[in-house]
Motif scaffolding. Structure first.
Motif, mmCIF file in Angstrom:
data_model
loop_
_atom_site.group_PDB
_atom_site.id
_atom_site.type_symbol
_atom_site.label_atom_id
_atom_site.label_comp_id
_atom_site.label_asym_id
_atom_site.label_seq_id
_atom_site.Cartn_x
_atom_site.Cartn_y
_atom_site.Cartn_z
ATOM 1 N N VAL A 41 0.891 -1.279 -0.171
ATOM 2 C CA VAL A 41 -0.004 -0.087 0.022
ATOM 3 C C VAL A 41 0.904 1.233 -0.119
ATOM 4 N N TRP A 42 0.767 2.049 -1.043
ATOM 5 C CA TRP A 42 1.481 3.246 -1.097
ATOM 6 C C TRP A 42 0.472 4.558 -0.714
ATOM 7 N N GLN A 43 1.459 5.492 0.157
ATOM 8 C CA GLN A 43 0.686 6.460 0.789
ATOM 9 C C GLN A 43 1.087 7.827 0.077
ATOM 10 N N ASN A 44 0.178 8.378 -0.419
ATOM 11 C CA ASN A 44 0.357 9.565 -1.231
ATOM 12 C C ASN A 44 1.562 9.578 -2.189
ATOM 13 N N CYS A 45 1.688 8.533 -2.643
ATOM 14 C CA CYS A 45 2.542 8.075 -3.650
ATOM 15 C C CYS A 45 2.148 6.764 -4.602
ATOM 16 N N SER A 46 2.985 6.217 -5.435
ATOM 17 C CA SER A 46 2.480 4.897 -5.988
ATOM 18 C C SER A 46 3.709 4.258 -6.916
ATOM 19 N N ASN A 47 3.948 3.305 -6.721
ATOM 20 C CA ASN A 47 5.048 2.536 -7.518
ATOM 21 C C ASN A 47 6.397 2.550 -6.848
ATOM 22 N N ALA A 48 6.415 3.079 -5.763
ATOM 23 C CA ALA A 48 7.875 3.382 -5.087
ATOM 24 C C ALA A 48 8.059 2.076 -4.606
ATOM 25 N N ALA A 49 9.184 1.576 -4.968
ATOM 26 C CA ALA A 49 9.757 0.270 -4.581
ATOM 27 C C ALA A 49 11.295 0.326 -3.916
ATOM 28 N N PHE A 50 11.461 -0.641 -2.991
ATOM 29 C CA PHE A 50 12.728 -0.496 -2.105
ATOM 30 C C PHE A 50 13.098 -1.890 -2.208
ATOM 31 N N THR A 51 14.295 -2.297 -2.398
ATOM 32 C CA THR A 51 14.949 -3.725 -2.202
ATOM 33 C C THR A 51 14.654 -4.271 -0.805
ATOM 34 N N ALA A 52 14.788 -3.494 0.110
ATOM 35 C CA ALA A 52 14.603 -3.992 1.403
ATOM 36 C C ALA A 52 13.005 -4.302 1.811
ATOM 37 N N MET A 53 12.054 -3.752 1.044
ATOM 38 C CA MET A 53 10.664 -3.893 1.313
ATOM 39 C C MET A 53 10.124 -5.176 0.747
ATOM 40 N N PRO A 54 9.332 -5.939 1.394
ATOM 41 C CA PRO A 54 8.822 -7.045 0.825
ATOM 42 C C PRO A 54 7.792 -6.786 -0.409
ATOM 43 N N PHE A 55 7.733 -7.455 -1.187
ATOM 44 C CA PHE A 55 6.940 -7.544 -2.602
ATOM 45 C C PHE A 55 6.014 -8.745 -2.856
ATOM 46 N N GLY A 56 4.793 -8.667 -2.817
ATOM 47 C CA GLY A 56 4.143 -9.933 -3.108
ATOM 48 C C GLY A 56 2.556 -9.420 -2.984
ATOM 49 N N GLY A 57 1.730 -10.258 -3.412
ATOM 50 C CA GLY A 57 0.155 -9.897 -3.132
ATOM 51 C C GLY A 57 -0.579 -10.806 -2.068
ATOM 52 N N MET A 58 -1.783 -10.646 -2.426
ATOM 53 C CA MET A 58 -2.558 -11.359 -1.215
ATOM 54 C C MET A 58 -3.754 -11.681 -2.159
ATOM 55 N N LYS A 59 -4.748 -12.639 -1.763
ATOM 56 C CA LYS A 59 -5.667 -13.194 -2.476
ATOM 57 C C LYS A 59 -5.305 -13.911 -3.671
ATOM 58 N N GLN A 60 -5.896 -13.524 -4.828
ATOM 59 C CA GLN A 60 -5.619 -14.168 -5.982
ATOM 60 C C GLN A 60 -4.337 -13.437 -6.815
ATOM 61 N N SER A 61 -3.619 -12.475 -6.208
ATOM 62 C CA SER A 61 -2.502 -11.826 -6.601
ATOM 63 C C SER A 61 -1.278 -12.456 -6.153
ATOM 64 N N GLY A 62 -1.294 -13.844 -5.700
ATOM 65 C CA GLY A 62 -0.192 -14.428 -5.277
ATOM 66 C C GLY A 62 -0.019 -14.884 -3.838
ATOM 67 N N PHE A 63 1.105 -15.396 -3.556
ATOM 68 C CA PHE A 63 1.174 -15.563 -2.263
ATOM 69 C C PHE A 63 2.838 -15.622 -2.061
ATOM 70 N N GLY A 64 3.213 -15.516 -0.624
ATOM 71 C CA GLY A 64 4.690 -15.344 -0.591
ATOM 72 C C GLY A 64 5.214 -13.742 -0.721
ATOM 73 N N ARG A 65 6.532 -13.637 -0.506
ATOM 74 C CA ARG A 65 7.048 -12.314 -0.577
ATOM 75 C C ARG A 65 8.314 -12.402 -1.109
ATOM 76 N N GLU A 66 8.747 -11.614 -1.883
ATOM 77 C CA GLU A 66 10.004 -11.264 -2.852
ATOM 78 C C GLU A 66 10.711 -10.365 -2.189
#
Length: 102
Positions: A50-75
């Motif tokens: 969930v981004w707050q007041n921004c979108s699509n910011a990504a950091f290598t130390a931040m977990p990435f992955g989905g919930m529900k039918q958007s996948g499971f687990g984290r990268e």
């Protein structure tokens, strides 16, 4: 495939319920001048990011992955290690059994 939707809502609950009604949950963005509102809504959303007041910011130390039918687990980050390990408890003695456990 990318899906983006923008809606207006009367209440936070209405917005959260509509967003969480989706069968997907990869990413969401909350835009508000009220930081506490952003925090409340971000915690309530069923989304991997969930981004707050921004979108699509990504950091290598931040977990990435989905919930529900958007996948499971984290990268990314330390959370990715959990995808490659398995915890096991092993209990026993040389005699094969605890005498109090009969």
């Amino acid at each position: 495939v990318s899906t983006q939707s923008t809606w207006g809502f009367r209440t936070e609950d209405e917005a959260v319920n509509a967003a969480n009604a989706s069968r997907f949950g990869l990413g969401a963005a909350v835009m508000s001048g009220d930081a506490q509102r952003c925090d409340r809504v971000a915690r309530a959303l069923e989304s991997g990011t969930v981004w707050q007041n921004c979108s699509n910011a990504a950091f290598t130390a931040m977990p990435f992955g989905g919930m529900k039918q958007s996948g499971f687990g984290r990268e990314l980050g330390r959370w990715v290690l959990e995808e490659y390990i398995s915890i096991k408890g092993v209990v026993g003695t040389e005699a094969g059994c605890f005498h109090w456990f009969h």
